[in-house]
Design a protein around this motif. Structure first.
Motif, PDB file in Angstrom:
ATOM      1  N   CYS A 296     -18.835  44.190 -52.907  1.00 19.66           N
ATOM      2  CA  CYS A 296     -19.404  42.868 -53.741  1.00 19.66           C
ATOM      3  C   CYS A 296     -18.213  41.970 -54.521  1.00 19.66           C
ATOM      4  O   CYS A 296     -19.418  41.257 -54.865  1.00 19.66           O
ATOM      5  CB  CYS A 296     -20.628  42.105 -53.530  1.00 19.66           C
ATOM      6  SG  CYS A 296     -21.650  42.848 -52.249  1.00 19.66           S
ATOM      7  N   GLY A 298     -15.901  40.131 -54.874  1.00 24.06           N
ATOM      8  CA  GLY A 298     -14.840  38.988 -54.747  1.00 24.06           C
ATOM      9  C   GLY A 298     -13.803  39.709 -55.393  1.00 24.06           C
ATOM     10  O   GLY A 298     -12.699  40.542 -54.529  1.00 24.06           O
ATOM     11  N   TYR A 418     -17.152  40.890 -49.288  1.00 28.17           N
ATOM     12  CA  TYR A 418     -16.348  39.631 -50.012  1.00 28.17           C
ATOM     13  C   TYR A 418     -15.640  38.717 -49.193  1.00 28.17           C
ATOM     14  O   TYR A 418     -15.165  38.714 -48.364  1.00 28.17           O
ATOM     15  CB  TYR A 418     -15.507  40.347 -50.754  1.00 28.17           C
ATOM     16  CG  TYR A 418     -14.321  41.282 -51.107  1.00 28.17           C
ATOM     17  CD1 TYR A 418     -13.125  40.659 -50.481  1.00 28.17           C
ATOM     18  CD2 TYR A 418     -14.764  42.534 -50.626  1.00 28.17           C
ATOM     19  CE1 TYR A 418     -12.105  41.482 -50.157  1.00 28.17           C
ATOM     20  CE2 TYR A 418     -13.984  43.201 -49.545  1.00 28.17           C
ATOM     21  CZ  TYR A 418     -12.162  42.288 -50.380  1.00 28.17           C
ATOM     22  OH  TYR A 418     -11.185  43.482 -49.460  1.00 28.17           O
TER      23      TYR A 418
END
Length: 455
Positions: A296, A298, A418
């Motif tokens: 996660c 990003g 993400y």
């Protein structure tokens, strides 16, 4: 030598065994011996919280040994004192017995303690990472979850986000799937807004308008029946915005990241999760310590997994004090907006594709304030203006995918989650639930049974 066995009623004292006539008192004695374990366990529970498990265990073992020694030296005729010493010894032994299993289990390293526990690492501590960790801990309860990030609130991109639930469309994702994610997120936050936790999370309902300079091709967006009271604006309402010819009025939710993220962290910890501050340069760093990694990260995925499809879109906004502003106003393009919050009003915004600069630009701030004042002239009286910059992790579609990484004969199971762009808060809980379901499938592939979840 003395040897007393209370339950049997036998005594040896420098001679042959002699059976005492204990039938008159043996039964109440046995009942008292069993009952003394109740206060012993209460003592353990209270003592652990006050002085710790080790200290309580040491006291119980040492005092138990001392009372056993005392019993051996009490003269034959002092039955009452024998009973008192025996009860005290039983109290100490019961305390030690109740605590020893818990204490010794924690002497082993974490990775070998529960042999059937799947070790999960969630990389990233924004709203997506924390909500994913929380969903995993609820949906797959036999997992141990560790959230790893070099930044936690208040230093994440999610802390900068406006946090209002108005989704935008992802070109590479089916509309029905986007609607499902938004509905699940809206329902989750709506339940919080109607609970005693609303004040702590700063999740609240807010009404307002989305306005357009020309009639949009889609007058009713896919999320219209998820928000509350969606309708077309009246001519009287549009008079407030003379440069616009069409508008939508509805009530949605606003989620203050500065309060919501700490609440998520607390919930993760309460579920047994661990928060670890650490910078990860390569997902393979986690191979030896974890069974599955949930990515996660990003924008960090550009480096961690080499995803060139994700890129930054710089967003600058202002936080101002204007408590008289009660309704949100959003231009149809999503570039200009006024979002009232609990402690301030968020004014936006800007979009600079591929710009990694986190330093506020004074010229952009002036432009934002000018555009927002054109929509809400009372903002000319706003004060305490603060400039904030964040980098949106933009992708054509949110990446929700399982992957098996292989390197030098090693395998690492990864779940990617993400690429939300500016829709992180609008979709976070729905996509987190889906990421948790993907992870449960990975756990099944590892051969670990999954108990029924009540989530």
């Amino acid at each position: 030598m003395w040897l007393i066995i209370p339950f049997g009623g036998w005594v040896r004292r420098r001679g042959p065994l002699v059976q005492l006539d204990t039938m008159a008192y043996r039964r109440p004695f046995c009942s008292t011996t069993g009952a003394v374990e109740i206060p012993a366990y209460i003592f353990v529970c209270v003592g652990m919280d006050i002085v710790g498990r080790r200290n309580v265990l040491m006291f119980s073992l040492i005092s138990g040994a001392l009372f056993c020694g005392v019993i051996m030296v009490i003269p034959k005729g002092y039955y009452i004192w024998s009973v008192v010493a025996t009860m005290a010894g039983k109290f100490a032994i019961g305390s030690a017995f109740g605590l020893i299993y818990l204490y010794t289990a924690e002497l082993y390293p974490t990775m070998i303690r529960p042999m059937n526990t799947v070790r999960i690492a969630v990389v990233g501590a924004g709203v997506v990472g924390l909500s994913t960790a929380l969903c995993i801990s609820k949906l797959v309860p036999q997992c141990s979850v560790t959230v790893i990030s070099d930044k936690f609130t208040p230093d994440t991109t999610s802390d900068v986000a406006a946090g209002i639930l108005i989704p935008h469309a992802y070109p590479d994702t089916p509309i029905h799937k986007q609607k499902q994610w938004f509905r699940e997120t809206f329902d989750h936050l709506f339940a919080i807004a109607n609970s005693a936790e609303a004040g702590e999370t700063c999740v609240h309902l807010v009404s307002g308008w989305q306005i357009f300079e020309s009639v949009p091709s889609e007058e009713v967006p896919f999320w219209a029946d998820v928000v509350l009271g969606f309708r077309k604006m009246t001519e009287a309402e549009l008079k407030k915005f003379p440069q616009h010819v069409f508008g939508q009025a509805f009530t949605t939710l606003k989620c203050e990241g500065a309060a919501y993220l700490p609440w998520l962290e607390k919930r993760v910890k309460e579920s047994g999760g661990v928060l670890l501050t650490r910078r990860i340069e390569d997902l393979w760093e986690l191979h030896s310590s974890f069974d599955i990694v949930v990515n996660c990260s990003g924008l960090g995925s550009r480096q961690l997994v080499g995803d060139s499809k994700i890129f930054p879109v710089r967003g600058q906004l202002l936080k101002v004090q204007a408590p008289w502003v009660k309704h949100f106003i959003r231009d149809g393009s999503g570039l200009t907006y006024v979002y009232p919050g609990v402690s301030n009003v968020t004014l936006g915004g800007s979009r600079q594709k591929g710009d990694w600069n986190l330093v506020p630009d004074a010229e952009i701030s002036r432009d934002i304030l000018s555009r927002c004042c054109a929509l809400e002239p009372s903002l000319y009286g706003a004060c305490d203006i603060k400039e904030i910059v964040g980098l949106r992790p933009v992708r054509a579609g949110i990446r929700l995918q399982k992957e098996i990484l292989a390197q030098d004969g090693r395998r690492l199971t990864v779940v990617h989650h993400y690429g939300h762009g500016s829709g992180g808060f609008s979709m976070h809980w729905g996509t987190a639930l889906e990421a948790a379901k993907l992870l449960s499938e990975c756990v099944q592939d590892l051969g670990t049974p999954i108990p029924t979840s009540k989530l």
